[in-house]
Design a protein around this motif. Structure first.
Motif, PDB file in Angstrom:
ATOM      1  N   LYS A  21       3.916   8.588  18.283  1.00  0.00           N
ATOM      2  CA  LYS A  21       2.481   8.805  18.073  1.00  0.00           C
ATOM      3  C   LYS A  21       2.234   9.892  17.034  1.00  0.00           C
ATOM      4  CE  LYS A  21      -0.186   6.176  20.635  1.00  0.00           C
ATOM      5  NZ  LYS A  21       0.329   5.051  19.904  1.00  0.00           N
ATOM      6  N   ASP A  22       3.026  11.009  17.152  1.00  0.00           N
ATOM      7  CA  ASP A  22       2.842  12.119  16.207  1.00  0.00           C
ATOM      8  C   ASP A  22       3.117  11.668  14.779  1.00  0.00           C
ATOM      9  OD1 ASP A  22       2.260  13.711  18.293  1.00  0.00           O
ATOM     10  OD2 ASP A  22       4.277  14.571  18.481  1.00  0.00           O
ATOM     11  N   LEU A  23       4.201  10.908  14.643  1.00  0.00           N
ATOM     12  CA  LEU A  23       4.573  10.457  13.296  1.00  0.00           C
ATOM     13  C   LEU A  23       3.506   9.507  12.747  1.00  0.00           C
ATOM     14  CD1 LEU A  23       6.565  10.488  11.001  1.00  0.00           C
ATOM     15  CD2 LEU A  23       7.844   8.663  12.098  1.00  0.00           C
ATOM     16  N   GLU A  24       3.026   8.632  13.633  1.00  0.00           N
ATOM     17  CA  GLU A  24       1.987   7.686  13.220  1.00  0.00           C
ATOM     18  C   GLU A  24       0.761   8.457  12.716  1.00  0.00           C
ATOM     19  OE1 GLU A  24       1.142   4.806  16.322  1.00  0.00           O
ATOM     20  OE2 GLU A  24      -0.835   4.512  15.396  1.00  0.00           O
ATOM     21  N   TYR A  25       0.440   9.535  13.416  1.00  0.00           N
ATOM     22  CA  TYR A  25      -0.718  10.336  13.054  1.00  0.00           C
ATOM     23  C   TYR A  25      -0.556  10.945  11.654  1.00  0.00           C
ATOM     24  CZ  TYR A  25      -4.121  14.121  13.286  1.00  0.00           C
ATOM     25  OH  TYR A  25      -5.151  14.978  12.999  1.00  0.00           O
ATOM     26  N   LEU A  26       0.682  11.382  11.363  1.00  0.00           N
ATOM     27  CA  LEU A  26       0.919  12.066  10.082  1.00  0.00           C
ATOM     28  C   LEU A  26       1.250  11.111   8.930  1.00  0.00           C
ATOM     29  CD1 LEU A  26       3.157  15.058  11.243  1.00  0.00           C
ATOM     30  CD2 LEU A  26       0.782  15.141  10.505  1.00  0.00           C
ATOM     31  N   ALA A  27       1.675   9.889   9.305  1.00  0.00           N
ATOM     32  CA  ALA A  27       2.306   8.989   8.324  1.00  0.00           C
ATOM     33  C   ALA A  27       1.556   8.859   6.995  1.00  0.00           C
ATOM     34  CB  ALA A  27       2.510   7.615   8.935  1.00  0.00           C
ATOM     35  N   ASN A  28       0.240   8.808   7.040  1.00  0.00           N
ATOM     36  CA  ASN A  28      -0.492   8.577   5.791  1.00  0.00           C
ATOM     37  C   ASN A  28      -0.588   9.814   4.907  1.00  0.00           C
ATOM     38  OD1 ASN A  28      -0.805   5.900   6.077  1.00  0.00           O
ATOM     39  ND2 ASN A  28      -2.969   5.930   6.652  1.00  0.00           N
ATOM     40  N   ASP A  29      -0.103  10.971   5.428  1.00  0.00           N
ATOM     41  CA  ASP A  29      -0.195  12.197   4.625  1.00  0.00           C
ATOM     42  C   ASP A  29       1.142  12.646   4.065  1.00  0.00           C
ATOM     43  OD1 ASP A  29      -2.933  12.482   5.142  1.00  0.00           O
ATOM     44  OD2 ASP A  29      -2.462  13.241   7.141  1.00  0.00           O
ATOM     45  N   ILE A  30       2.221  12.186   4.681  1.00  0.00           N
ATOM     46  CA  ILE A  30       3.536  12.687   4.270  1.00  0.00           C
ATOM     47  C   ILE A  30       3.976  12.048   2.946  1.00  0.00           C
ATOM     48  CG2 ILE A  30       5.966  12.906   4.951  1.00  0.00           C
ATOM     49  CD1 ILE A  30       3.991  14.560   6.643  1.00  0.00           C
ATOM     50  N   VAL A  31       4.455  12.897   2.042  1.00  0.00           N
ATOM     51  CA  VAL A  31       4.861  12.417   0.721  1.00  0.00           C
ATOM     52  C   VAL A  31       6.375  12.454   0.569  1.00  0.00           C
ATOM     53  CG1 VAL A  31       4.662  12.870  -1.746  1.00  0.00           C
ATOM     54  CG2 VAL A  31       2.698  13.210  -0.272  1.00  0.00           C
ATOM     55  N   LYS A  63       1.979   0.860  11.498  1.00  0.00           N
ATOM     56  CA  LYS A  63       0.949   1.032  12.528  1.00  0.00           C
ATOM     57  C   LYS A  63      -0.325   1.615  11.935  1.00  0.00           C
ATOM     58  CE  LYS A  63       3.704   1.127  16.664  1.00  0.00           C
ATOM     59  NZ  LYS A  63       4.744   1.982  17.215  1.00  0.00           N
ATOM     60  N   ARG A  64      -0.187   2.346  10.830  1.00  0.00           N
ATOM     61  CA  ARG A  64      -1.382   2.869  10.165  1.00  0.00           C
ATOM     62  C   ARG A  64      -1.960   1.845   9.183  1.00  0.00           C
ATOM     63  NH1 ARG A  64      -2.417   8.410  10.252  1.00  0.00           N
ATOM     64  NH2 ARG A  64      -4.350   7.780   9.245  1.00  0.00           N
ATOM     65  N   GLY A  65      -1.491   0.612   9.302  1.00  0.00           N
ATOM     66  CA  GLY A  65      -2.085  -0.471   8.512  1.00  0.00           C
ATOM     67  C   GLY A  65      -1.505  -0.640   7.122  1.00  0.00           C
ATOM     68  N   ASN A  66      -0.362   0.019   6.867  1.00  0.00           N
ATOM     69  CA  ASN A  66       0.218  -0.113   5.519  1.00  0.00           C
ATOM     70  C   ASN A  66       1.069  -1.363   5.381  1.00  0.00           C
ATOM     71  OD1 ASN A  66      -0.358   2.452   3.935  1.00  0.00           O
ATOM     72  ND2 ASN A  66       0.282   3.243   5.923  1.00  0.00           N
ATOM     73  N   ILE A  67       1.149  -1.847   4.176  1.00  0.00           N
ATOM     74  CA  ILE A  67       2.123  -2.888   3.828  1.00  0.00           C
ATOM     75  C   ILE A  67       3.170  -2.136   3.007  1.00  0.00           C
ATOM     76  CG2 ILE A  67       2.463  -5.114   2.656  1.00  0.00           C
ATOM     77  CD1 ILE A  67       0.464  -5.374   4.881  1.00  0.00           C
ATOM     78  N   VAL A  68       4.399  -2.141   3.529  1.00  0.00           N
ATOM     79  CA  VAL A  68       5.379  -1.183   3.024  1.00  0.00           C
ATOM     80  C   VAL A  68       6.495  -1.827   2.197  1.00  0.00           C
ATOM     81  CG1 VAL A  68       6.956   0.666   3.738  1.00  0.00           C
ATOM     82  CG2 VAL A  68       4.973   0.106   5.153  1.00  0.00           C
ATOM     83  N   ALA A  69       6.738  -1.239   1.030  1.00  0.00           N
ATOM     84  CA  ALA A  69       7.937  -1.598   0.258  1.00  0.00           C
ATOM     85  C   ALA A  69       8.915  -0.455   0.464  1.00  0.00           C
ATOM     86  CB  ALA A  69       7.598  -1.723  -1.221  1.00  0.00           C
ATOM     87  N   MET A  70      10.176  -0.801   0.696  1.00  0.00           N
ATOM     88  CA  MET A  70      11.164   0.246   0.980  1.00  0.00           C
ATOM     89  C   MET A  70      12.408  -0.005   0.137  1.00  0.00           C
ATOM     90  SD  MET A  70      12.398   2.705   3.110  1.00  0.00           S
ATOM     91  CE  MET A  70      11.414   2.832   4.561  1.00  0.00           C
ATOM     92  N   THR A  71      12.917   1.044  -0.495  1.00  0.00           N
ATOM     93  CA  THR A  71      14.144   0.855  -1.266  1.00  0.00           C
ATOM     94  C   THR A  71      15.351   1.294  -0.446  1.00  0.00           C
ATOM     95  OG1 THR A  71      14.255   3.051  -2.242  1.00  0.00           O
ATOM     96  CG2 THR A  71      12.875   1.451  -3.370  1.00  0.00           C
ATOM     97  N   THR A  95       0.822  -1.213   0.000  1.00  0.00           N
ATOM     98  CA  THR A  95       0.000   0.000   0.000  1.00  0.00           C
ATOM     99  C   THR A  95       0.854   1.259   0.000  1.00  0.00           C
ATOM    100  OG1 THR A  95      -0.077   0.069   2.399  1.00  0.00           O
ATOM    101  CG2 THR A  95      -1.869  -1.106   1.300  1.00  0.00           C
ATOM    102  N   ALA A  96       2.153   1.102   0.306  1.00  0.00           N
ATOM    103  CA  ALA A  96       3.031   2.276   0.288  1.00  0.00           C
ATOM    104  C   ALA A  96       4.403   1.879  -0.234  1.00  0.00           C
ATOM    105  CB  ALA A  96       3.161   2.850   1.694  1.00  0.00           C
ATOM    106  N   ILE A  97       4.928   2.675  -1.169  1.00  0.00           N
ATOM    107  CA  ILE A  97       6.306   2.432  -1.644  1.00  0.00           C
ATOM    108  C   ILE A  97       7.155   3.606  -1.176  1.00  0.00           C
ATOM    109  CG2 ILE A  97       7.798   1.940  -3.609  1.00  0.00           C
ATOM    110  CD1 ILE A  97       5.304   1.444  -5.283  1.00  0.00           C
ATOM    111  N   CYS A  98       8.103   3.322  -0.297  1.00  0.00           N
ATOM    112  CA  CYS A  98       9.023   4.368   0.148  1.00  0.00           C
ATOM    113  C   CYS A  98      10.259   4.259  -0.729  1.00  0.00           C
ATOM    114  CB  CYS A  98       9.426   4.149   1.598  1.00  0.00           C
ATOM    115  SG  CYS A  98       8.034   4.208   2.704  1.00  0.00           S
ATOM    116  N   SER A  99      10.479   5.289  -1.525  1.00  0.00           N
ATOM    117  CA  SER A  99      11.560   5.184  -2.508  1.00  0.00           C
ATOM    118  C   SER A  99      12.622   6.245  -2.276  1.00  0.00           C
ATOM    119  CB  SER A  99      10.950   5.341  -3.901  1.00  0.00           C
ATOM    120  OG  SER A  99      11.956   5.524  -4.841  1.00  0.00           O
ATOM    121  N   ASP A 100      13.875   5.839  -2.455  1.00  0.00           N
ATOM    122  CA  ASP A 100      14.957   6.819  -2.493  1.00  0.00           C
ATOM    123  C   ASP A 100      14.712   7.721  -3.680  1.00  0.00           C
ATOM    124  OD1 ASP A 100      16.363   5.784  -0.400  1.00  0.00           O
ATOM    125  OD2 ASP A 100      17.623   4.490  -1.631  1.00  0.00           O
ATOM    126  N   LYS A 101      15.265   8.916  -3.610  1.00  0.00           N
ATOM    127  CA  LYS A 101      15.098   9.815  -4.758  1.00  0.00           C
ATOM    128  C   LYS A 101      16.147   9.536  -5.832  1.00  0.00           C
ATOM    129  CE  LYS A 101      16.685  14.047  -4.346  1.00  0.00           C
ATOM    130  NZ  LYS A 101      17.836  14.110  -5.261  1.00  0.00           N
TER     131      LYS A 101
END
Ligand code: ATP
Length: 914
Positions: free
Chosen positions: A611-621, A640-648, A326-332
């Motif tokens: 907690k703060d980061l968890e709250y924002l996590a789904n909005d940060i790009v 914690k926000r329910g994402n399945i994360v791919a990370m590069t 549900t989320a791809i965290c990619s290096d630039k």
């Protein structure tokens, strides 16, 4: 090498003599001879199973053994034809089992092979990347942080080279390496001038001459004790294994009931033997034993296909997990952008300079703000900035086959190219300045430092380049040019502000900004001086800024759009400046003009609690100026926000984040450590490849589901048809009826119906596959809709076949032939229906799966052959059917289109209203 030398006690030149090599590396022609002499630098996998053993292992199956016994019994009873046919089935079953297992093993082996690591060596004086297995004694091995050492080597250059040798010595403390020849023999852990195969470079840089490879390395000697990784079962395979087991128990229970009742009602020995054969054949035909093999094979072949499309799958479960991302965290840099840097802007001594030219070709001009060409020879500040940029640098320009290319990292490469545009050649500079030390670039430090001895002035220089804000915090002075002479003045706060302002201006234009600075240090000419960062990287003299473009990859824009449609959140995580990162994110369509609040920096992350980061996590790009350690925090919050994360990731410090994410994706150009911690490696480092891999992963999972619905539809239906007629017969005629003979069941299941199943396994992606939300990983493979469809299919087939059976019952052989024909026709239509549990048959592109069409045609021809050619049919207890019979069978079979279409329409309506 087999000859025993105590390399740590020998001088470097002595070793060069023994190995017939030099600091420039081996000559190409010598390498071929050495490869023949020492073989490949790999340790043979002792677990390999021979094809013959694999084939024989198929006979360990109880059902197969019973079938063989049944062949024997048939022979004794004189049923030669039955015996031959059952024996053929045994051979077929074992061959199919063998082929499936062999195919999976080969596909998995091929995957291991393509993800094999590379080593960097010097050959004929040029740095080349080669597969680790091609390294030979005498090779000059270049070592960087994050490398897994390819072979045992004597260190001949060390810049803070620090190794983790725990795999060999059990010692977790990192070991610093140097070049000093040891005076007495010591244990491996104390051989500070040797590096050993399998150990990891933690920091620094080094060069070694390879002394031993393969089984002669210290690692090779203990490799027997270390077991190679077994291929673990994927969650899907485990789940399907469970379904398969439950089904098998249910089937065997039903067959046993039929058998027991059959025996009670048919007391003659001959009849009981026939019943045994019937029951076992039925069990062999419908118990889905090859299911796990088929799943592994499908995943492995899918992985192989993905690997050809530049996404090398290292762990099989990645194929199925990809569909849940549900989320791809990619290096630039390099993943979202091309990593082809070109310096466009320079700032030195209050002057803004533009540079022309493209790519790595060292041709371009330096233009001032008024549009005038700059006379570089008269510009001391520019010369000084370029000198630092060139010498605080490990890159080189090469001209090959009419093209310019660079070695080393593109940031460094862009600076060397820039200096060449100003006719400042690295080779000429290195004639005057001799490198005496360095502190390599590390992400955490965001800077690189080199120490040079200027032979013309006998001064020692410290050259530093790195992120502007980082460098400015270490800077106390500014270099200016006053009347053609160097003038170094103290840096006032307003100078700092101005430099930061210019740097931000460049960053807003999507430029990556690098600052350069220098200082002198005392020249004590002590050869083995060690340089401590805190001592030398202070009170620096700021010289200038370089702004380089790194254009976004063309195909990424489209991939981002696809991600958004597919319910996947693309997130940029970069070490670069916030403004540069935002500018690129906007260009790529990851964020809008006013999305300022969708960005967090490493500093913000430090300040925030979980907690703060968890709250924002789904909005940060965009996460900018982050360190690898922050990636762990980000994954945590997203999960914690329910994402399945791919990370590069590519650096040594990215490995923990790669392991923690649901799918860790390493870059092929990255470190060995990152690759080993990853589930997938991208050969082209490209974000768009991740999105294609997700599409492929979704498709493979979808196809496994279609395949299951198809094979369950005929397995279940057969049991219901057989049980129904059995009991109806018992009830009406006081003896059970058998609508299909044992060998008819075997023929239908093992030969005819499996052909379309193979086609379903390679069904092309549904057009809407990337318009659906990611799959919930907890969702069962057979969804409610799929089960609903299955029930409708089973009911339709069972009723249709039972009706046909009783309609033709006056002639049992004909009735059985009709059931056989109708049943197969049902399944041929079913194969197409199974392509979607949602869409109407009319909406499915009929011709897009040629394998399925070929499979169905093949199956129909086989069926016609067996039924219509009496010479063959008689062995299967079948009689040729008339045209009228065929029309009746086809008409009945077509009813499945009506029932399933009604079901699909109904389920779409239910879904739309819920
Ligand atoms: P990512 O690949 O994570 O998107 P990046 O490559 O832009 O990020 P890093 O490699 O972590 O970022 O670099 C962080 C900063 O360090 C850069 O913005 C730059 O200022 C500086 N930097 C990068 N490469 C070098 C280098 N070779 N020498 C000196 N400084 C560098």
């Amino acid at each position: 090498m087999p000859e025993k030398y105590k390399w740590h006690l020998l001088d470097i030149e002595e070793i060069f003599n023994i190995l017939n090599t030099s600091r420039n590396g081996l000559k190409k022609e010598d390498v071929i001879v050495l490869q023949k002499k020492y073989g490949l630098n790999e340790i043979a996998d002792k677990k390999q199973i021979s094809p013959l053993k694999l084939f024989l292992s198929q006979f360990k199956n109880v059902l197969i053994l019973i079938l063989i016994a049944a062949t024997g019994i048939s022979l004794i009873l004189g049923n030669i034809i039955d015996a031959i046919i059952i024996f053929i089935v045994v051979i077929l079953c074992t061959t199919i089992g063998f082929l499936l297992e062999y195919r999976s093993e080969k596909a998995i082996k091929a995957l291991i092979e393509i993800s094999a690591p590379n080593a960097t060596v010097l050959r004929d004086g040029t740095e080349v990347k080669i597969p680790v297995k091609e390294v030979v004694p005498g090779d000059i091995l270049i070592l960087h942080a994050g490398d897994k050492v390819a072979a045992d080597a004597r260190v001949i250059e060390s810049y803070d080279l620090t190794i983790d040798e725990s795999i060999l010595t059990g010692e977790s403390e990192p070991v610093k390496k140097d070049t000093i020849t040891l005076k007495e023999d010591v244990l491996i852990a104390e051989r500070t001038n040797m590096v050993y195969a399998g150990t990891i470079v933690l920091h620094g840089r080094g060069v070694g001459v390879v002394t031993d490879t393969s089984i002669w390395t210290e690692f090779g000697k203990i490799a027997d004790m270390l077991s190679t990784d077994d291929v673990e079962d994927t969650p899907l395979k485990k789940r399907i294994n469970q379904i398969g087991k439950k089904l098998s128990i249910a089937y065997i229970f039903i067959i046993t009931v039929l058998f027991v009742i059959g025996v009670i009602s048919r007391p003659s020995v001959n009849q009981i033997v026939a019943l045994i054969i019937w029951s076992v054949s039925l069990a062999v035909a419908i118990v889905p034993e090859t299911l796990p093999l088929i799943i592994t094979g499908t995943l492995a072949l899918g992985a192989q296909k993905m690997s050809k499309n530049k996404a090398i799958v290292r762990r099989l479960y990645a194929v199925e997990t990809l569909g849940c991302i549900t989320a791809i965290c990619s290096d630039k840099t390099g993943t979202l952008t091309k990593n082809e840097m070109t310096v466009r802007k320079i700032y030195v001594d209050n002057q803004k300079i533009n540079v022309t030219g493209t790519g790595y070709e060292p041709k371009g001009e330096f233009i001032d703000e008024t549009g005038e060409k700059i006379d570089i020879s008269q510009n001391n500040s520019l010369n000084m900035a370029l000198t630092i940029a060139t010498l605080c640098n490990d890159s080189k320009i090469l001209y090959e086959d009419g093209n310019y290319r660079i070695t080393g990292n593109p940031t460094d490469g862009a600076l060397v190219v820039l200096a060449e545009k100003a006719s400042l050649s690295k080779d000429i500079l290195e004639g005057r300045y001799k490198r005496v030390g360095e502190i390599p670039f590390e992400r955490e430090r965001k800077r690189m430092t080199t120490i040079y001895h200027d032979t013309s002035s006998d001064k020692k220089f410290v050259f530093v380049k790195g992120a502007p804000e980082m460098l400015l915090s270490l800077t106390s002075f500014i270099y200016t040019d006053k009347d053609g002479k160097d003038f170094i003045k103290e840096m006032a706060p307003e100078d700092k502000d101005k430099i930061l302002f210019i740097s931000d201006q460049m960053a807003t234009e999507a430029l990556r900004v690098i600052a350069v600075a220098y200082r002198y240090i005392d020249n004590d000419n002590n050869k083995d001086e060690t340089f401590i960062a805190e001592d030398i990287e202070k009170d620096l003299i700021f010289v200038g800024l370089f702004g380089m473009i790194d254009p976004p990859r063309d195909e990424v824009k489209d991939a981002i759009i696809q991600c958004k449609k597919a319910g996947i959140r693309p997130i940029m995580i970069t070490g670069d400046h916030k403004l540069t990162a935002m500018a690129i994110a906007k260009e790529l369509g990851m964020m809008e003009e006013n999305d300022e609040n969708k960005v967090l920096t490493g500093v913000d992350l430090e300040k925030m609690d979980e907690k703060d980061l968890e709250y924002l996590a789904n909005d940060i790009v965009v996460y900018s100026r982050v360190l690898p350690i922050h990636k762990l925090k980000i994954i945590d919050a997203l999960k914690k926000r329910g994402n399945i994360v791919a990370m590069t990731g590519d650096g040594i410090n990215d490995a923990p984040a790669l392991k923690k994410s649901d799918i860790g994706i390493a870059m092929n150009s990255g470190t060995d450590v990152a690759k080993e911690g990853s589930d997938m490696v991208l050969t082209d480092n490209n974000f768009a490849t991740i999105v294609s891999a997700i599409k492929e992963g979704r498709t493979i999972y979808d196809n496994i589901r279609k395949y299951l619905v198809y094979i369950f539809s005929y397995g279940f239906s057969e049991v219901v048809i057989l049980a129904a007629s059995f009991f109806i017969g018992l009830f009406l005629f006081k003896e059970p009826l058998y609508p299909l003979m044992a060998i008819q069941i075997l023929l239908a299941n093992i030969v005819i119906e499996d052909l379309p199943a193979l086609g379903l396994g390679v069904d092309p992606a549904r057009p809407d596959i990337m318009r659906q939300r990611p799959r919930n990983p907890n969702e069962p493979i057979l969804t409610k809709t799929a089960i609903g469809l299955l029930v409708v299919m089973i009911a339709t087939i069972s009723i249709g076949c039972t009706v046909i059976f009783f309609k033709y019952l006056q002639n049992l052989t004909k009735a059985q032939t009709m059931v056989f024909a109708t049943f197969i026709l049902y399944e041929m239509i079913n194969a197409f229906i199974c392509r979607s549990d949602k869409y109407s048959l009319a909406k499915i592109e009929f011709f897009s799966n040629k394998w399925l069409i070929l499979g169905v045609i093949g199956s129909i021809l086989l069926m016609l052959l067996v039924i219509q050619i009496h010479f063959i049919g008689q062995f299967f207890y079948m009689v040729p059917l008339s045209l009228m019979d065929w029309c009746t069978a086809l008409l009945i079979a077509l009813t499945i289109i009506i029932t399933t279409e009604i079901f699909k329409a109904f389920s779409v309506r239910v879904r739309n209203t819920s």
